[in-house]
Design an enzyme around this catalytic site. Structure first.
Site, mmCIF file in Angstrom:
data_model
loop_
_atom_site.group_PDB
_atom_site.id
_atom_site.type_symbol
_atom_site.label_atom_id
_atom_site.label_comp_id
_atom_site.label_asym_id
_atom_site.label_seq_id
_atom_site.Cartn_x
_atom_site.Cartn_y
_atom_site.Cartn_z
ATOM 1 N N SER A 1 0.846 -1.194 0.000
ATOM 2 C CA SER A 1 0.000 0.000 0.000
ATOM 3 C C SER A 1 0.882 1.244 0.000
ATOM 4 O O SER A 1 1.716 1.400 -0.882
ATOM 5 C CB SER A 1 -0.964 -0.043 1.193
ATOM 6 O OG SER A 1 -1.952 0.951 1.110
ATOM 7 N N ASP B 1 -9.211 -4.381 -6.196
ATOM 8 C CA ASP B 1 -8.733 -3.426 -5.189
ATOM 9 C C ASP B 1 -9.563 -2.154 -5.265
ATOM 10 O O ASP B 1 -9.629 -1.495 -6.305
ATOM 11 C CB ASP B 1 -7.256 -3.114 -5.450
ATOM 12 C CG ASP B 1 -6.589 -2.393 -4.291
ATOM 13 O OD1 ASP B 1 -7.195 -1.429 -3.776
ATOM 14 O OD2 ASP B 1 -5.469 -2.768 -3.925
ATOM 15 N N HIS C 1 -8.402 -4.529 -0.951
ATOM 16 C CA HIS C 1 -7.054 -4.011 -0.721
ATOM 17 C C HIS C 1 -6.411 -4.627 0.525
ATOM 18 O O HIS C 1 -5.269 -5.100 0.476
ATOM 19 C CB HIS C 1 -7.118 -2.489 -0.581
ATOM 20 C CG HIS C 1 -5.784 -1.835 -0.468
ATOM 21 N ND1 HIS C 1 -4.940 -1.699 -1.555
ATOM 22 C CD2 HIS C 1 -5.137 -1.275 0.595
ATOM 23 C CE1 HIS C 1 -3.834 -1.077 -1.169
ATOM 24 N NE2 HIS C 1 -3.927 -0.821 0.132
#
EC number: 3.1.1.-
Length: 382
Positions: A124, A271, A305
């Site tokens: 991330s 995502d 995610h």
């Protein structure tokens, strides 16, 4: 270390040496800070004795963190956003990360040799730093013996990432990202002085003193790129001054910034925070420019995610293990599609049962399908 314009700068890296430490092996662990408060940096949150990153939303990072330590790998965990707390300023983060490795190698009490093998991992927001560590290593720190770069949920293009987040449940990331870019680049900071409305100024000031859970909870479903926050808010990303900066922090555009060590990227096709297509484009560009890239996609609809990283912990572990073991890595570009990371046969290997059970527990209890529990957690705090 050095700022974006080569001005002298500084930051901190935290080094953890496990009791069963293996000599000659260093993991550059890039935590996802995703925020701008000074207290959110790993050196602060860990020094306070708090849960890792001092943020309820991100506590499951501890699972991978602990897994790496259990392997006997020494970790260097840099405050890669630097004194500006410049979240999303990729080039700056890459430099801070690489200089953190240098600091660990140069600190004699740790006992690492200068030719120590180094593998970098980030997910991330940490993947911004990991990606730019990979891109800049050959030119900025060629003496580092980098043998692999792993990154997942990679925000390869900041512009499209914040555009996709605007008005959604995670729109607080837009605020955090804008704040980071403002404080990384003086030209952007000067420009925004004439474009901030009171609501925008309040948002920037709030982000500068809070961590990501609070930022998420304060600004869900906010239309950040609007005249509520900024003058000509809907078009600020296309202003020439802003464009000159953000167009230079797109991963994979310059052939001279191609990773020289193997790259493992993973990303969910679904995502909801970081666009899948941008990460895949970067992987293609790097491979086209000569990098060896293994790109793993997750196709299961419930894998959003957060679950992408959690369910892929075994594969991330295997990548780092294999690099340190000197095992062959596929040449050129390799694409693999699986439902999720736990579908890999190796995930059920002996010795990983406890890890897999911990992953499944977090998956169901704290994250939920398509990150539903995380989203509800944010809304409940609002």
């Amino acid at each position: 270390t050095a700022g974006y314009e080569d001005e002298p700068s500084h930051t901190v890296t935290t080094v953890i040496v496990p009791h069963n430490a293996k000599s000659g092996q260093l993991v550059n662990y890039l935590a996802y800070i995703d925020s701008n408060g000074a207290q959110c940096a790993p050196s602060y949150s860990m020094r306070q004795g708090s849960k890792f990153l001092n943020d309820d939303l991100l506590n499951y990072q501890q699972l991978l963190f602990s897994t790496f330590l259990n392997e006997g790998w020494i970790l260097t965990i840099p405050d890669y956003q630097g004194p500006q707390r410049a979240f999303a300023a990729g080039r700056l983060e890459g430099r801070m990360s690489l200089d953190g490795i240098r600091a660990a190698l140069n600190f004699g009490e740790i006992g690492l040799e200068k030719n120590t093998s180094v593998v970098t991992y980030g997910y991330s927001g940490g993947a911004i730093a990991s990606g730019w560590t990979a891109a800049l290593q050959a030119s900025y720190a060629p003496e580092i013996n980098a043998i692999g770069f792993a990154m997942g949920g990679t925000p390869a293009n900041v512009t499209s990432t914040v555009q996709s987040l605007d008005k959604g449940v995670f729109s607080g990331l837009c605020v955090a990202g804008i704040t980071g870019i403002i404080y990384a680049y003086q030209v952007v900071q000067d420009w925004f002085q004439n474009h901030l409305y009171p609501k925008g100024n309040d948002a920037i000031e709030y982000a500068r003193s809070h961590c990501i859970t609070d930022i998420f909870s304060r600004y869900p479903f906010s239309h950040v790129f609007s005249d509520d926050f900024f003058r000509n808010g809907s078009s600020i990303l296309y202003d020439p001054t802003i464009q000159s900066v953000i167009s230079d922090i797109v991963l994979g555009l310059k052939e001279s910034e191609t990773p020289k060590a193997p790259v493992y990227m993973f990303h969910s096709q679904h995502d909801e925070i970081v666009p899948f297509s941008d990460a895949r484009k970067t992987s293609h560009n790097w491979a086209k420019h000569g990098a060896d890239v293994f790109f793993q996609e997750f196709s299961d609809l419930p894998i959003g995610h957060a679950l992408s990283e959690i369910t892929n912990i075994p594969n991330s572990l295997f990548f780092v293990r294999d690099r340190f073991a000197g095992k062959p890595f596929p040449k050129g570009y390799t694409r693999k599609v699986t439902g999720n990371g736990l579908e890999e046969p190796n995930a059920s290997l002996a010795g990983l049962g406890e890890l897999v059970r911990a992953i499944q527990d977090i998956q169901g209890r704290e994250v939920g399908p398509a990150d539903s529990e995380l989203k509800q957690f944010i809304l409940d705090r609002n």
